[in-house]
Write an enzyme that holds these catalytic residues in place. Sequence first.
Site, PDB file in Angstrom:
ATOM      1  N   SER A  76       0.851  -1.190   0.000  1.00 50.22           N
ATOM      2  CA  SER A  76       0.000   0.000   0.000  1.00 50.22           C
ATOM      3  C   SER A  76       0.886   1.238   0.000  1.00 50.22           C
ATOM      4  O   SER A  76       2.003   1.221   0.536  1.00 50.22           O
ATOM      5  CB  SER A  76      -0.890  -0.004   1.234  1.00 50.22           C
ATOM      6  OG  SER A  76      -1.449   1.277   1.428  1.00 50.22           O
ATOM      7  N   TYR A 102      -1.255  -1.393  10.307  1.00 51.94           N
ATOM      8  CA  TYR A 102      -1.463  -1.739   8.892  1.00 51.94           C
ATOM      9  C   TYR A 102      -0.311  -1.190   8.042  1.00 51.94           C
ATOM     10  O   TYR A 102       0.257  -1.903   7.197  1.00 51.94           O
ATOM     11  CB  TYR A 102      -2.813  -1.170   8.433  1.00 51.94           C
ATOM     12  CG  TYR A 102      -3.088  -1.326   6.954  1.00 51.94           C
ATOM     13  CD1 TYR A 102      -3.340  -2.578   6.401  1.00 51.94           C
ATOM     14  CD2 TYR A 102      -3.079  -0.213   6.097  1.00 51.94           C
ATOM     15  CE1 TYR A 102      -3.585  -2.719   5.046  1.00 51.94           C
ATOM     16  CE2 TYR A 102      -3.329  -0.352   4.746  1.00 51.94           C
ATOM     17  CZ  TYR A 102      -3.580  -1.602   4.223  1.00 51.94           C
ATOM     18  OH  TYR A 102      -3.821  -1.743   2.876  1.00 51.94           O
TER      19      TYR A 102
END
Length: 326
Positions: free
Chosen positions: A197, A210
């Site tokens: 990401s 995350y």
Amino acid sequence: MASSSALTGILAALGISIATYYAYNIISFLHLYILHRSTISRYLASDSSASETRSWALITGASDGIGLGFAHELASHGFSIILHGRSPTKLAAVETALKTQYPKISTRLFILDVYPSSASAIDDYVRGLANDGVRVCVLVNNVGGSALTSPTFRPFTSLTAVDVQKLFELNVGFPTLLTRALLPVMREPALVLNLGSAVARVPGPLLTVYAGCKAFNMSWSRSLGVELRAEGRQVEVMGLLVGEVQSSQHRDLEGPFVCTSRVLARSALNKIGCGKHTVVPWWRHAAILALVERLPDALQDRIMVGSSTTRMEIDKRLLEMQKRHL
Ligand SMILES: NC(=O)c1ccc[n+]([C@@H]2O[C@H](COP(=O)([O-])OP(=O)(O)OC[C@H]3O[C@@H](n4cnc5c(N)ncnc54)[C@H](OP(=O)(O)O)[C@@H]3O)[C@@H](O)[C@H]2O)c1
């Protein structure tokens, strides 16, 4: 006089260096996003319709979102697909849709909830594939995400121990264990794609664990690719840095820097063979990331605080609306 001409020389050299640097970056960008031709067909056996030479792609988290996008895109190239997920009903619906749209390919299901990750369940499944003569040549480590029920944007100190474990299992534990089990039996040449990401490169608040997991995905991916090449294995390993994409958790997202899951998957497959360890598949994500990364850290932080806080507010409002409708 002499010192002023020396200064002019230094400034000219500096100007040429800066211009060369930007010209190189722009040409590399145009080459990757316009001129590069994908070598995905390298992983497809010449006769992929015969059962013993089928080219199998295993996609984790394939029942929805980006994983589903990869399933359709790889099937359209002629790969047979192993769909991994946790919901038998959702996976069966995807399998039916694939078989209808691409009647020449075969499909299999790999149903396993990745929390808690079970090394023995993964090993058993991989052993079963080998027993059935199924040789996987493409692995898409897609499963991942916030792992939390709404709101997904949360302060670090509000996470429970279980929240943290789930984030690790979903984003780090499962892809690592699956790749470890599958690599020794993959048919070469083989391709491994690992979903990362943009927050791995520009981490903001409220997604702390995350963001850390996604940074692991990218450095692990690169390290693994280099190691396999040094061992003489024909395995291309590529990390994918992903910006905002419409998916099951983000159906409400829209804007000039948001793409669909199909566009993201197609863009990623178009980059195969480009020689990079890490790629931003969609050009608009790449452009905005390149811009943000060149800003001073303090400015990057302000942008990330603003966008994460807005996403937390949206998450909270959606949650309240859902509660009112229950
Ligand atoms: N979408 C974005 O904006 C974005 C941005 C950056 C990076 N990414 C990365 O891209 C990847 C895919 O994200 P996405 O947005 O497409 O996700 P998604 O729409 O939420 O889909 C996730 C997939 O994983 C499956 N899954 C979730 N938890 C699972 C579990 N415990 N066990 C087994 N399967 C499970 C889901 O199954 P169910 O259908 O049963 O829920 C679904 O098939 C992730 O690695 C994510 O970090 C996404």
